[in-house]
Design a protein around this motif. Sequence first.
Motif, PDB file in Angstrom:
ATOM      1  N   GLU A 267       0.813  -1.231   0.000  1.00 50.39           N
ATOM      2  CA  GLU A 267       0.000   0.000   0.000  1.00 50.39           C
ATOM      3  C   GLU A 267       0.841   1.274   0.000  1.00 50.39           C
ATOM      4  O   GLU A 267       0.319   2.345  -0.247  1.00 50.39           O
TER       5      GLU A 267
ATOM      6  N   HIS B  34      -5.021  -3.897  -6.782  1.00 52.23           N
ATOM      7  CA  HIS B  34      -6.010  -2.967  -6.218  1.00 52.23           C
ATOM      8  C   HIS B  34      -5.546  -2.341  -4.905  1.00 52.23           C
ATOM      9  O   HIS B  34      -6.093  -1.329  -4.485  1.00 52.23           O
TER      10      HIS B  34
ATOM     11  N   LYS C  83      -1.180   2.175  -4.489  1.00 46.78           N
ATOM     12  CA  LYS C  83      -1.631   3.567  -4.539  1.00 46.78           C
ATOM     13  C   LYS C  83      -2.110   3.885  -5.959  1.00 46.78           C
ATOM     14  O   LYS C  83      -1.664   3.267  -6.929  1.00 46.78           O
ATOM     15  N   ASP C  84      -2.973   4.912  -6.071  1.00 50.04           N
ATOM     16  CA  ASP C  84      -3.541   5.243  -7.389  1.00 50.04           C
ATOM     17  C   ASP C  84      -2.469   5.591  -8.411  1.00 50.04           C
ATOM     18  O   ASP C  84      -2.607   5.284  -9.601  1.00 50.04           O
ATOM     19  N   ASP C  85      -1.397   6.267  -7.953  1.00 44.66           N
ATOM     20  CA  ASP C  85      -0.371   6.683  -8.925  1.00 44.66           C
ATOM     21  C   ASP C  85       0.857   5.767  -8.909  1.00 44.66           C
ATOM     22  O   ASP C  85       1.881   6.099  -9.521  1.00 44.66           O
TER      23      ASP C  85
ATOM     24  N   ASP D 135      -3.745  -0.151 -16.353  1.00 42.98           N
ATOM     25  CA  ASP D 135      -3.357   1.271 -16.296  1.00 42.98           C
ATOM     26  C   ASP D 135      -2.048   1.519 -15.555  1.00 42.98           C
ATOM     27  O   ASP D 135      -1.281   2.394 -15.924  1.00 42.98           O
ATOM     28  N   LYS D 136      -1.836   0.792 -14.477  1.00 46.05           N
ATOM     29  CA  LYS D 136      -0.636   1.054 -13.663  1.00 46.05           C
ATOM     30  C   LYS D 136       0.599   0.334 -14.205  1.00 46.05           C
ATOM     31  O   LYS D 136       1.684   0.514 -13.668  1.00 46.05           O
TER      32      LYS D 136
END
Length: 308
Positions: A200, A238, A241-243, A266-267
Motif C-alpha cells: 500500500e 487494487h 496507490k492510485d499513482d 493502467d498502472k
Amino acid sequence: MRNLLSMETLSNEEIMGLIHQAIAIKKGDIHPFNKPLYISNLFYENSTRTKKSFEMAQAKMGMTTIDFEVSTSSVNKGESLYDTCKTMEAIGCDALVIRHPENAYYEQLKGLTIPVINGGDGSGSHPSQCLLDLMTIYEQFGHFEGLNVVIVGDIKHSRVAKSNYQAMTKLGARVRFVAPEAYREHEFPVEYVELDDVIEEIDVCMLLRVQLERHQASHHEIQAQYNSMYGMNLERYHRLKDDAIIMHPAPINREVEITSEIVEADKSRIFPQMTNGVYMRMSILKYVLEGSLLLQEVNHLEPIGAAV
Ligand code: CP
C-alpha cells in the motif's frame, strides 16, 4: 572516448542529462547524426528488446548497422571477444553494442579506440535498461528523491536489480528488495521486506523475471508457488496507490511474476518501458558519439545539444 559500461561510472548529472535528452527526443527533438556513422550489435546472449531497440534507435539516428550474428561468425572458430571487436573497429565501426555472458567482459576491451555500450554483462550490469527504467519513473513522478521502490524477484541473478538499486539509491529513492531466500543477494546493504507488508505504500513495484532456466523445479511448481507469494495479481494491484506503477524489464513469465490480466493495465508500464527504450538508446548514442546531454528539462522543442 565515452563508453557506457555500468551505472557506477555515470554521475547524477549525466543520468539526468540522458533522461532529459531522451524525453526531448520522445517529444520530437530528433536530430539524426549529420555524418555517416557505422555501428554493430554483438550479442553473445539472446535478446529481443535490447538488440531490436538499439537497431531501431540506430535507424532513427541515421546510422548504418553492420549485421553481426555470433552463430554464423568466426566466434565459432574460436576467435576471441577482443579480436572480434578489434576486427569490427578495423573495418570501420564507430561504436559497438555488446551483450556477453561474462561479468565485466569489457575489461578485456581496453585496447579498443571506439566506444562500447554495454547491452548486459552476465549478472553484472544492464545500464541501458536501467536508464530507460529511470526515464519511465521520471515521466511518472518528475523526481526520484523519496520515492518508495521495491524490486521483486530473482535479485541474485539479476543485472537489472543491481543497476537499478545503485542508480536509484544515488538519486535519492528508497529501494528495498522482495525475494525468496534462494534468490537473495547479500552484496548490498538492502532491506528485504514482504510484498504484502509494503504494497500500500510503494510508488514503484519493479518485478524481475524468474530465470526459469536456472532452477531445478519444474515451471509448473515455480508458477504455482511464486505468484501467490511474490507475484503481482489483481488483489495486490487494487491495493497499490492510485499513482503507483508496475514495471518489468521483460521478457515476462505470465502467471508467474504477473498475471496476464494486469500486464497491460493502467498502472503497468511494461510496454511503455520498451517504447522509452528506443528514445533512451537514441540519447545514449548521442552521448557516447557526440558527448551530447540535455542539462535541464525543456518543454519546447528547440535543439539544445549541450556538450559535456
Ligand atoms: N529487458 C531485456 O534486456 O530484454 P532482452 O533480453 O529481450 O533484451
